[in-house]
Design a protein around this motif. Sequence first.
Motif, short mmCIF file in Angstrom:
data_model
loop_
_atom_site.label_atom_id
_atom_site.label_comp_id
_atom_site.label_asym_id
_atom_site.label_seq_id
_atom_site.Cartn_x
_atom_site.Cartn_y
_atom_site.Cartn_z
N ASN A 76 0.77 -1.24 0.00
CA ASN A 76 0.00 0.00 0.00
C ASN A 76 0.81 1.29 0.00
O ASN A 76 0.25 2.33 -0.37
CB ASN A 76 -1.04 0.02 1.13
CG ASN A 76 -0.50 -0.35 2.48
OD1 ASN A 76 -0.08 -1.47 2.69
ND2 ASN A 76 -0.52 0.59 3.41
N PRO A 77 2.11 1.32 0.33
CA PRO A 77 2.85 2.57 0.13
C PRO A 77 3.11 2.91 -1.35
O PRO A 77 3.40 4.05 -1.69
CB PRO A 77 4.18 2.33 0.86
CG PRO A 77 3.90 1.23 1.82
CD PRO A 77 2.90 0.35 1.13
N HIS A 78 3.01 1.91 -2.23
CA HIS A 78 3.30 2.09 -3.65
C HIS A 78 2.20 2.90 -4.33
O HIS A 78 1.02 2.69 -4.05
CB HIS A 78 3.42 0.71 -4.30
CG HIS A 78 4.00 0.70 -5.67
ND1 HIS A 78 3.34 1.20 -6.77
CD2 HIS A 78 5.19 0.23 -6.14
CE1 HIS A 78 4.09 1.04 -7.85
NE2 HIS A 78 5.23 0.45 -7.48
N PRO A 79 2.54 3.83 -5.22
CA PRO A 79 1.50 4.64 -5.87
C PRO A 79 0.49 3.84 -6.68
O PRO A 79 -0.63 4.30 -6.90
CB PRO A 79 2.30 5.58 -6.78
CG PRO A 79 3.66 5.00 -6.88
CD PRO A 79 3.89 4.25 -5.62
N GLY A 80 0.87 2.63 -7.11
CA GLY A 80 -0.05 1.80 -7.87
C GLY A 80 -1.04 1.03 -7.03
O GLY A 80 -1.92 0.35 -7.58
N PHE A 81 -0.95 1.13 -5.72
CA PHE A 81 -1.89 0.45 -4.84
C PHE A 81 -3.15 1.30 -4.73
O PHE A 81 -3.12 2.42 -4.22
CB PHE A 81 -1.29 0.24 -3.46
CG PHE A 81 -2.15 -0.60 -2.54
CD1 PHE A 81 -1.91 -1.95 -2.38
CD2 PHE A 81 -3.21 -0.04 -1.85
CE1 PHE A 81 -2.69 -2.73 -1.54
CE2 PHE A 81 -4.00 -0.81 -1.02
CZ PHE A 81 -3.75 -2.16 -0.87
N MET A 82 -4.28 0.78 -5.20
CA MET A 82 -5.51 1.57 -5.16
C MET A 82 -6.75 0.68 -5.04
O MET A 82 -7.85 1.10 -5.34
CB MET A 82 -5.62 2.45 -6.41
CG MET A 82 -5.59 1.70 -7.73
SD MET A 82 -5.47 2.78 -9.19
CE MET A 82 -3.71 3.11 -9.24
N ASP A 376 -8.85 14.68 -7.37
CA ASP A 376 -8.55 15.10 -8.74
C ASP A 376 -8.06 13.92 -9.58
O ASP A 376 -8.45 13.77 -10.75
CB ASP A 376 -7.50 16.21 -8.72
CG ASP A 376 -7.14 16.69 -10.12
OD1 ASP A 376 -7.98 17.33 -10.76
OD2 ASP A 376 -6.00 16.40 -10.57
N VAL A 377 -7.22 13.08 -9.00
CA VAL A 377 -6.73 11.89 -9.71
C VAL A 377 -7.90 10.95 -10.01
O VAL A 377 -7.99 10.35 -11.09
CB VAL A 377 -5.64 11.18 -8.90
CG1 VAL A 377 -5.28 9.83 -9.52
CG2 VAL A 377 -4.39 12.07 -8.81
N ALA A 378 -8.83 10.81 -9.05
CA ALA A 378 -10.00 9.97 -9.26
C ALA A 378 -10.86 10.52 -10.40
O ALA A 378 -11.37 9.76 -11.23
CB ALA A 378 -10.81 9.86 -7.98
N ARG A 448 0.79 9.31 -3.09
CA ARG A 448 1.79 9.19 -4.15
C ARG A 448 1.17 8.88 -5.52
O ARG A 448 1.86 8.94 -6.53
CB ARG A 448 2.80 8.09 -3.79
CG ARG A 448 3.55 8.33 -2.48
CD ARG A 448 4.56 7.25 -2.19
NE ARG A 448 5.30 7.57 -0.97
CZ ARG A 448 5.10 6.98 0.21
NH1 ARG A 448 4.20 6.02 0.31
NH2 ARG A 448 5.81 7.33 1.27
N THR A 449 -0.10 8.53 -5.56
CA THR A 449 -0.76 8.17 -6.81
C THR A 449 -1.00 9.43 -7.64
O THR A 449 -1.52 10.43 -7.14
CB THR A 449 -2.09 7.46 -6.54
OG1 THR A 449 -1.85 6.32 -5.73
CG2 THR A 449 -2.75 7.02 -7.84
N THR A 450 -0.62 9.38 -8.91
CA THR A 450 -0.76 10.53 -9.81
C THR A 450 -1.54 10.13 -11.05
O THR A 450 -1.90 8.96 -11.24
CB THR A 450 0.62 11.05 -10.24
OG1 THR A 450 1.26 10.03 -11.05
CG2 THR A 450 1.50 11.38 -9.04
N ARG A 451 -1.78 11.10 -11.90
CA ARG A 451 -2.44 10.81 -13.18
C ARG A 451 -1.61 9.83 -14.01
O ARG A 451 -2.17 8.99 -14.73
CB ARG A 451 -2.68 12.11 -13.95
CG ARG A 451 -3.70 13.03 -13.29
CD ARG A 451 -3.99 14.25 -14.15
NE ARG A 451 -5.08 15.05 -13.58
CZ ARG A 451 -5.91 15.77 -14.29
NH1 ARG A 451 -5.79 15.82 -15.62
NH2 ARG A 451 -6.88 16.47 -13.71
N ALA A 452 -0.30 9.95 -13.92
CA ALA A 452 0.57 9.03 -14.67
C ALA A 452 0.37 7.60 -14.18
O ALA A 452 0.42 6.65 -14.97
CB ALA A 452 2.03 9.45 -14.52
#
Length: 470
Positions: A76-82, A376-378, A448-452
């Motif tokens: 879950n610390p990884h930006p790809g964890f969602m 915003d990312v959502a 850490r999750t971004t649009r990228a």
Amino acid sequence: MSGLDPEDFAPLRALAHRMLDDVFDRAEHMGEGPVWQPMPENAREAFRLGLPQQGATAETLYGQFLQQIRPYSNGNPHPGFMGWVQGAGTPIGILAELLAASLNDNCGGRDHAAIEVERQVIRWAAEMVGMPLESSGCLVTGSSLANFIGIITASRAVDPAMREQGVSGRKLVGYAAETAHGCVSRAFDLAGLGSEALRLIPVDELYRMDDLALAARIREDRAAGYHPFIIVGTAGSVDCGAVDPLEALADIAQAEKCWFHVDGAFGAFARLSPEHAIMLDGIERADSLALDFHKWGQVPYDAGCVLVRDRAAHAQAFAQSLSYLTRADRGLAGNAPWPCDFGPDLSRGFRALKVWMTLAHYGAPRMGEMVAECCDVARHLAECIESDDRYLLMAPVALNVVCFTLVDFDDEAIDELVKDLHESGVAAPSTTRIEGQLVIRAAIVNHRTTRATIDAMLAQIGELAEKYTR
């Protein structure tokens, strides 16, 4: 040295410096490498051994951590964890955990600084949502326990004698949306009320509790001889992030003389964002509130919180007078009331330090910006879904949870695709059911999750989906 301390601290000190460097190297490069990878059988076998009869060196144990634990963490610390609503933690939180462990305080009570830190955190939580600053509360493992405490307190407020006599024959009933978290029903079960005493109310087209249906069900129950005692509103539903009409629920609770409890596990933190705070209007009227600092608050696990407006009612539900817990007017046994007077735990760690350091380090405005950035990312994900004819958006996006599917994909295909996506290491969403259909669920809680990150997930989904459409 005597006891369990080393005779020479120098080697352990050197290893500790190495560990800290490794920890912050990983934090600095978080996002490189897979979100998650399956644990191989040989690594699992290492944790199926018997009770150790000989001690291992700290260096040996750290080597095992690096090889057999850290690579196979939850991610879950990884930006790809969602996939699930789990906060990512922060560097300051890591340090706070180290400092708390160094003190090894038992925060069940007594007169020491950790208790004052927790009281500060409780006041900050009340200020965040608009409840009175004199509200009581305590930190717990998470919202499952916080909701349980709220329901116990509400039931005991009906009649304090229930602590001795139980709930038998009282016909107490409560109400929550059919989308409420399962821990609410479980709390009714564990409280002795029975899960059937929780009436699940239909939701509207925005997946919010239907307040007219609620009012009608309360009237039906009263006519049938039941005693409505609590209404549970949700601020951020587990499936799609919907927020119940809290003002309307508070009005009904007031008119019906019911306790108003809010499960704000992650959604309560939207109150910090000026852009999104209005969605939670009415939360400040709660008689009790559950929230998790380890979700949108980004505090390391675990750090749940319960707030109760009526301090006397809260203590009445939990406080005990026992000879071995006598409160004194001075000395270490002073400083009453203690946190153990507001919940079931007597042995409690110093959770408050990591919450206090996180909020004090970043400040409320920056935390509010983080909440807005997640939303915003959502929105970006939802816009990508709506602009691509391969996908379908399956529920309105109220805050930070996006539910979607692929056109012509049945439940089995969605299930397999999500597992493939997990094993790719690119992203880790979860699944849920919307209107009975299995869908992909992305909860953007990670700072850490971004649009990228979203773009990379969609690209991987597109690539994986090809094998199901050939």
